[in-house]
Design a protein around this motif. Structure first.
Motif, short mmCIF file in Angstrom:
data_model
loop_
_atom_site.label_atom_id
_atom_site.label_comp_id
_atom_site.label_asym_id
_atom_site.label_seq_id
_atom_site.Cartn_x
_atom_site.Cartn_y
_atom_site.Cartn_z
N TYR A 41 0.83 -1.21 0.00
CA TYR A 41 0.00 0.00 0.00
C TYR A 41 0.87 1.26 0.00
O TYR A 41 0.59 2.22 -0.73
N THR A 42 1.94 1.24 0.79
CA THR A 42 2.86 2.38 0.83
C THR A 42 3.51 2.60 -0.53
O THR A 42 3.64 3.74 -1.00
N LEU A 45 0.93 4.09 -3.00
CA LEU A 45 0.72 5.52 -2.76
C LEU A 45 1.92 6.35 -3.21
O LEU A 45 1.75 7.39 -3.87
N ILE A 77 -4.80 5.15 -7.01
CA ILE A 77 -4.74 5.48 -5.58
C ILE A 77 -6.12 5.35 -4.95
O ILE A 77 -6.28 4.77 -3.86
N CYS A 78 -7.14 5.88 -5.63
CA CYS A 78 -8.52 5.79 -5.12
C CYS A 78 -8.97 4.32 -5.06
O CYS A 78 -9.59 3.89 -4.08
N SER A 81 -7.35 2.32 -2.28
CA SER A 81 -7.71 2.84 -0.96
C SER A 81 -9.09 2.40 -0.51
O SER A 81 -9.44 2.54 0.67
N PRO A 85 -6.85 -0.43 3.05
CA PRO A 85 -6.89 0.02 4.44
C PRO A 85 -7.84 -0.80 5.30
O PRO A 85 -7.51 -1.14 6.46
N ARG A 86 -8.99 -1.13 4.74
CA ARG A 86 -9.95 -1.96 5.48
C ARG A 86 -9.36 -3.34 5.78
O ARG A 86 -9.51 -3.87 6.89
N GLN A 106 -18.74 0.11 -0.17
CA GLN A 106 -17.46 -0.39 -0.67
C GLN A 106 -17.62 -1.05 -2.04
O GLN A 106 -16.85 -0.79 -2.97
#
Length: 313
Positions: A41-42, A45, A77-78, A81, A85-86, A106
């Motif tokens: 994820y990092t 982003l 990115i959208c 995300s 995160p969930r 979702q």
């Protein structure tokens, strides 16, 4: 007799929330998976954010190709995300519960963003087609007004259909179980929990997949068929290699995203497998956003130069 035909009372309480099983079948890998997905994820982003930034600030990248690439990075990115995160929170807390409204939201966001990605990839293929097949008219055809219209059309195209499909699916009775064997709320695992006749819903999924996934994919194939035909007519091998290099990155992303999405939503419902579905979903929700900045930067000299200037500053 009528009482016997009614589902038990407790089954209706399942409508209040669902349980995302995710990777609960491998509890011993919980922290390993958390570390892996957090790193991914990092990287997504950072990578896509960097592409988005340099396409906005670097003067050499103010062309239609990089205009669409920057918006594609924003979309990635959208997209990621909505799910990652969930999933990270569930791995840490082990709660896994998600409310009925949150699950519907979702799913709706994933479907809309997925449709946008399909159309945006088709627009990017059209941009490459004009650049290679009509290079002299490229600045005239792909002007700022048309690029903006194509971008807005891509972002708005799938919203009405996907909102309607989400409402239709969540109007079904979920009376057998509230456990979703997936790491996010997706159509196949939710339909497997629904009771009653879901034939209409399955047909709507196929229609949506054909209109929003297969049609853009066919348009991409047509564009690249004409592109390859034009490239093969170029006089020198160097010209052919240069033309192919501008398309190879886009083709890699197209193959990865559309391949997994088509198999997920167009395969017969009786062949549904939760394990297979999880793996395929990882490709179009995580792997594609992860590799997008890599394939576009590693095989693109303009992006590499812009990155060097940005890092030097």
């Amino acid at each position: 007799m009528n009482d016997l035909l009614k589902p038990p009372e407790e089954n209706f309480t399942a409508l209040m929330e669902f349980i995302l099983l995710g990777f609960s079948d491998v509890p011993h890998l919980r922290w390993v998976l958390f570390g892996l997905f957090f790193l991914i994820y990092t990287m997504i982003l950072f990578g896509n954010g960097t592409i988005l930034l340099i396409t906005k600030i670097d003067p050499a990248l103010q062309t239609p190709m990089y205009f669409f690439l920057g918006n594609f990075s924003l979309l990635e990115i959208c997209y990621v995300s909505v799910t990652l995160p969930r999933m990270l929170i569930d791995l840490v807390t082990q709660r896994r519960t998600i409310s009925f409204i949150a699950c519907a939201t979702q799913m709706c966001c994933i479907l809309i963003l997925g449709a946008i990605e399909c159309f945006l990839l088709a627009v990017m293929a059209y941009d490459r087609y004009v650049a290679i097949c009509n290079p002299l008219h490229y600045p005239l055809i792909m002007n700022h007004k048309l690029c903006t219209q194509l971008l807005i059309g891509s972002w708005l195209s799938g919203i009405p259909f996907q909102v309607g499909q989400t409402l239709q699916i969540f109007s079904l009775p979920f009376c057998s179980s509230n456990q979703i064997n997936h790491f996010f709320c997706d159509i196949p695992p939710l339909l497997s929990l629904a009771c009653g006749d879901i034939f209409v819903n399955e047909m709507m999924v196929y229609i949506a997949a054909v209109l929003l996934v297969l049609v853009p994919f066919l348009l991409i194939l047509i564009s690249y068929g004409k592109i390859i035909s034009t490239i093969l007519k170029l006089p020198s091998t160097a010209s052919q290699a240069k033309a192919f290099s501008t398309c190879s990155s886009h083709l890699a992303v197209v193959g990865l995203f559309f391949g997994s999405a088509i198999i997920t939503y167009l395969r017969p419902s009786n062949s549904y497998s939760s394990g297979t579905d999880k793996v395929l979903s990882l490709f179009y929700t995580i792997v594609t956003p992860l590799f997008n900045p890599m394939v576009y930067s590693l095989r693109n000299k303009d992006v590499i130069m812009a990155l060097r200037k940005f890092l030097c500053k």
